[in-house]
Write an enzyme that holds these catalytic residues in place. Structure first.
Site, PDB file in Angstrom:
ATOM      1  CG  HIS A 206      -9.865  -9.471 -16.044  1.00 24.53           C
ATOM      2  ND1 HIS A 206     -10.703 -10.497 -15.937  1.00 24.53           N
ATOM      3  CD2 HIS A 206      -9.726  -9.313 -17.520  1.00 24.53           C
ATOM      4  CE1 HIS A 206     -11.083 -10.949 -16.891  1.00 24.53           C
ATOM      5  NE2 HIS A 206     -10.837 -10.366 -18.005  1.00 24.53           N
TER       6      HIS A 206
ATOM      7  NE  ARG B 237     -18.181  -9.252  -4.916  1.00 25.28           N
ATOM      8  CZ  ARG B 237     -19.105 -10.390  -4.386  1.00 25.28           C
ATOM      9  NH1 ARG B 237     -19.816 -10.098  -3.512  1.00 25.28           N
ATOM     10  NH2 ARG B 237     -18.735 -11.728  -4.735  1.00 25.28           N
ATOM     11  N   GLY B 238     -14.806  -9.277  -7.606  1.00 22.04           N
ATOM     12  CA  GLY B 238     -13.570 -10.327  -7.458  1.00 22.04           C
ATOM     13  C   GLY B 238     -14.315 -11.125  -6.167  1.00 22.04           C
TER      14      GLY B 238
ATOM     15  CE1 TYR C 134     -22.531 -14.130 -12.425  1.00 27.01           C
ATOM     16  CE2 TYR C 134     -21.683 -11.643 -12.483  1.00 27.01           C
ATOM     17  CZ  TYR C 134     -21.531 -12.999 -12.140  1.00 27.01           C
ATOM     18  OH  TYR C 134     -20.362 -13.241 -11.356  1.00 27.01           O
TER      19      TYR C 134
ATOM     20  CD  GLU D  86     -11.505 -14.743 -18.953  1.00 34.10           C
ATOM     21  OE1 GLU D  86     -12.248 -13.609 -18.770  1.00 34.10           O
ATOM     22  OE2 GLU D  86     -11.651 -15.960 -18.732  1.00 34.10           O
TER      23      GLU D  86
END
Length: 284
Positions: free
Chosen positions: A74, A104-105, A144, A14
């Site tokens: 993203h 979602r952010g 997660y 990333e």
């Protein structure tokens, strides 16, 4: 598009856009170094509420066309409306970017609580139908291993993750974790509820003691004793801490590869040298 095969562990990393426009060439230099590793894809983060959306598309295009590596852009739901969403999707399509990480952010600092509650797209899953209408995209999602900080428990978390997958997410990338047993336990439970898309393990090498600050706390990741001991031992010596952090990440990755992980996704904070060092020890 990103391609998954059962006989290959995917390697990716990333990068994030610079805050200042005139620093964008620095990220291009970083990408020029990373591309020599021939990663399967490189993801580009996106500012809260779309603050870096133009930079994200520009950097993704550089990855796709100059580096000749698959780019994963993203995209956050928070702060998005129909017009903004479709403008971004049109721009990605025009740049031939066909991989999106739907998130979602977090709530932007300048967004009121009222606007946050009444936002058009509340969750990453709400973006999926609109993305699919707009064209041919591979859609990735986040997960997660240690439970989303806002979830009641892991059972609740997995229920919503299953919903995202059922809506059309093609693969998942985990938040960082430092204990592989946490990942294996998560994978076992995810499989039992029918989540069977490829899952990329998110690995962040802790190469400086201060990294165990905001990013780790926000991720909800626990810090095992072994890693805490490394930081206590080497934290005051930057060179030794960097070596120890890279070695810890390398050992994580080797174990994950030996246990059938679909992919490794490195969070290396735009540090090409760290990315190269880890790749050479685990994939070269």
């Amino acid at each position: 598009m990103i391609k998954h095969t059962k006989d290959k562990v995917i390697f990716s990393c990333e990068v994030f856009p610079p805050k200042r426009d005139d620093d964008i060439y620095e990220i291009f230099k970083t990408l020029d170094k990373i591309k020599t590793l021939k990663p399967d894809f490189i993801s580009v983060t996106y500012g809260a509420g779309g603050s870096n959306s133009k930079k994200t598309a520009t950097i993704a295009a550089y990855i796709q066309h100059i580096c000749e590596v698959e780019a994963l852009a993203h995209m956050t739901a928070v702060g998005m409306d129909d017009e903004k969403l479709h403008n971004i999707l049109d721009e990605l399509s025009s740049k031939q970017i066909h991989n999106i990480l739907a998130l979602r952010g977090d709530k932007p600092r300048d967004m009121s609580d009222e606007d946050f509650v009444n936002r058009k797209f509340k969750y990453a899953s709400d973006l999926i139908p609109e993305i699919n209408k707009a064209g041919e995209f591979l859609i990735a999602g986040a997960c997660y291993p240690e439970v989303h900080p806002e979830s009641l428990n892991q059972e609740d978390d997995l229920k919503y993750l299953k919903h995202k997958v059922d809506m059309g997410m093609n693969c998942l990338i985990t938040q960082m974790f430092f204990d592989n047993n946490v990942f294996y336990d998560f994978m076992d439970k995810a499989g039992k509820v029918g989540i069977n898309v490829p899952v990329h393990a998110g690995i962040m090498p802790i190469t400086a003691a201060n990294q165990l600050g905001t990013s780790v706390k926000l991720s909800g990741s626990s810090v095992p004793q072994e890693l805490s001991n490394l930081i206590a031992k080497y934290g005051d010596n930057p060179d030794d801490m960097k070596k120890a952090g890279i070695e810890y990440a390398v050992n994580q990755i080797k174990d994950l590869k030996n246990n059938g992980v679909a992919g490794i996704h490195l969070y290396t904070m735009n540090k090409a040298d760290t990315t190269v060092a880890i790749y050479n020890e685990t994939f070269a």
